[in-house]
Design a protein around this motif. Structure first.
Motif, PDB file in Angstrom:
ATOM      1  N   ALA A  82       0.853  -1.198   0.000  1.00  0.00           N
ATOM      2  CA  ALA A  82       0.000   0.000   0.000  1.00  0.00           C
ATOM      3  C   ALA A  82       0.888   1.248   0.000  1.00  0.00           C
ATOM      4  O   ALA A  82       0.899   2.013   0.962  1.00  0.00           O
ATOM      5  CB  ALA A  82      -0.910  -0.015   1.227  1.00  0.00           C
ATOM      6  N   PRO A  83       1.656   1.467  -1.073  1.00  0.00           N
ATOM      7  CA  PRO A  83       2.672   2.531  -1.040  1.00  0.00           C
ATOM      8  C   PRO A  83       2.126   3.955  -0.916  1.00  0.00           C
ATOM      9  O   PRO A  83       2.755   4.777  -0.263  1.00  0.00           O
ATOM     10  CB  PRO A  83       3.448   2.341  -2.345  1.00  0.00           C
ATOM     11  CG  PRO A  83       2.539   1.582  -3.231  1.00  0.00           C
ATOM     12  CD  PRO A  83       1.686   0.727  -2.338  1.00  0.00           C
ATOM     13  N   THR A  84       0.984   4.244  -1.516  1.00  0.00           N
ATOM     14  CA  THR A  84       0.497   5.621  -1.377  1.00  0.00           C
ATOM     15  C   THR A  84       0.033   5.885   0.057  1.00  0.00           C
ATOM     16  O   THR A  84       0.308   6.944   0.619  1.00  0.00           O
ATOM     17  CB  THR A  84      -0.631   5.940  -2.383  1.00  0.00           C
ATOM     18  OG1 THR A  84      -1.665   4.976  -2.261  1.00  0.00           O
ATOM     19  CG2 THR A  84      -0.116   5.953  -3.802  1.00  0.00           C
ATOM     20  N   THR A  85      -0.639   4.914   0.647  1.00  0.00           N
ATOM     21  CA  THR A  85      -1.086   5.048   2.041  1.00  0.00           C
ATOM     22  C   THR A  85       0.121   5.159   2.970  1.00  0.00           C
ATOM     23  O   THR A  85       0.173   6.027   3.846  1.00  0.00           O
ATOM     24  CB  THR A  85      -1.968   3.838   2.426  1.00  0.00           C
ATOM     25  OG1 THR A  85      -3.097   3.810   1.555  1.00  0.00           O
ATOM     26  CG2 THR A  85      -2.440   3.926   3.861  1.00  0.00           C
ATOM     27  N   ARG A  86       1.101   4.298   2.773  1.00  0.00           N
ATOM     28  CA  ARG A  86       2.332   4.354   3.574  1.00  0.00           C
ATOM     29  C   ARG A  86       3.054   5.681   3.357  1.00  0.00           C
ATOM     30  O   ARG A  86       3.611   6.241   4.287  1.00  0.00           O
ATOM     31  CB  ARG A  86       3.280   3.214   3.201  1.00  0.00           C
ATOM     32  CG  ARG A  86       2.879   1.867   3.730  1.00  0.00           C
ATOM     33  CD  ARG A  86       3.877   0.793   3.298  1.00  0.00           C
ATOM     34  NE  ARG A  86       5.212   1.035   3.834  1.00  0.00           N
ATOM     35  CZ  ARG A  86       5.621   0.630   5.029  1.00  0.00           C
ATOM     36  NH1 ARG A  86       4.815  -0.037   5.813  1.00  0.00           N
ATOM     37  NH2 ARG A  86       6.852   0.888   5.432  1.00  0.00           N
TER      38      ARG A  86
END
Length: 146
Positions: A82-86
């Motif tokens: 979940a790169p955008t959330t992270r």
């Protein structure tokens, strides 16, 4: 009055200074810098609040110290896939962790939009980012009132 702590203001400036096409890549760089959870929290998922507005699972813990000015510690848990959330959690951690409660409460609710990502990310993802900040501020207010 809404103000932005210097570290967070520098991050916003960093995003707005790169070309719009490169901002998502910058967010992904931040995603790789999200601090690991301390052991005392990693083993206690029940202490975390889920930010259900996020498209990917994101959990957070806010700790407000009783020391002068009530410094705040922020902890986030989000999966690597979940790169955008992270990335946004990492932006908040880098810009707000350790700041005084009053300084965080004064951050404008629209701060996520100031990163210049509204055309790179869906409105749903932007709402998730705004919800993260809202949860942090709500938890601070609740802990100060207790």
């Amino acid at each position: 009055m809404s103000t932005i702590p210097a570290e967070l203001a520098e991050i916003i400036e960093e995003f707005t200074e790169v070309p719009e096409a490169d901002r998502l890549e910058l967010l992904l760089e931040y995603s790789r810098e999200l601090p690991e959870l301390p052991e005392r929290l990693a083993e206690h998922p029940e202490l975390f609040e889920q930010v259900v507005e996020c498209q990917s699972p994101l959990f957070l813990v806010v700790e407000v110290s009783a020391a002068d000015a009530n410094p705040v510690s922020l902890f986030f848990s989000a999966p690597p896939e979940a790169p955008t959330t992270r990335g946004f959690a990492s932006v908040l951690a880098a810009g707000l962790d350790g700041k005084d409660a009053a300084a965080i409460l004064a951050v404008p609710d629209d701060m996520p939009q100031q990163l210049g990502l509204t055309r790179a990310l869906s409105p749903l993802r932007m709402r998730g980012m705004t919800a993260m900040l809202g949860r942090i501020k709500r938890q601070i207010a609740e802990q100060l009132a207790a």
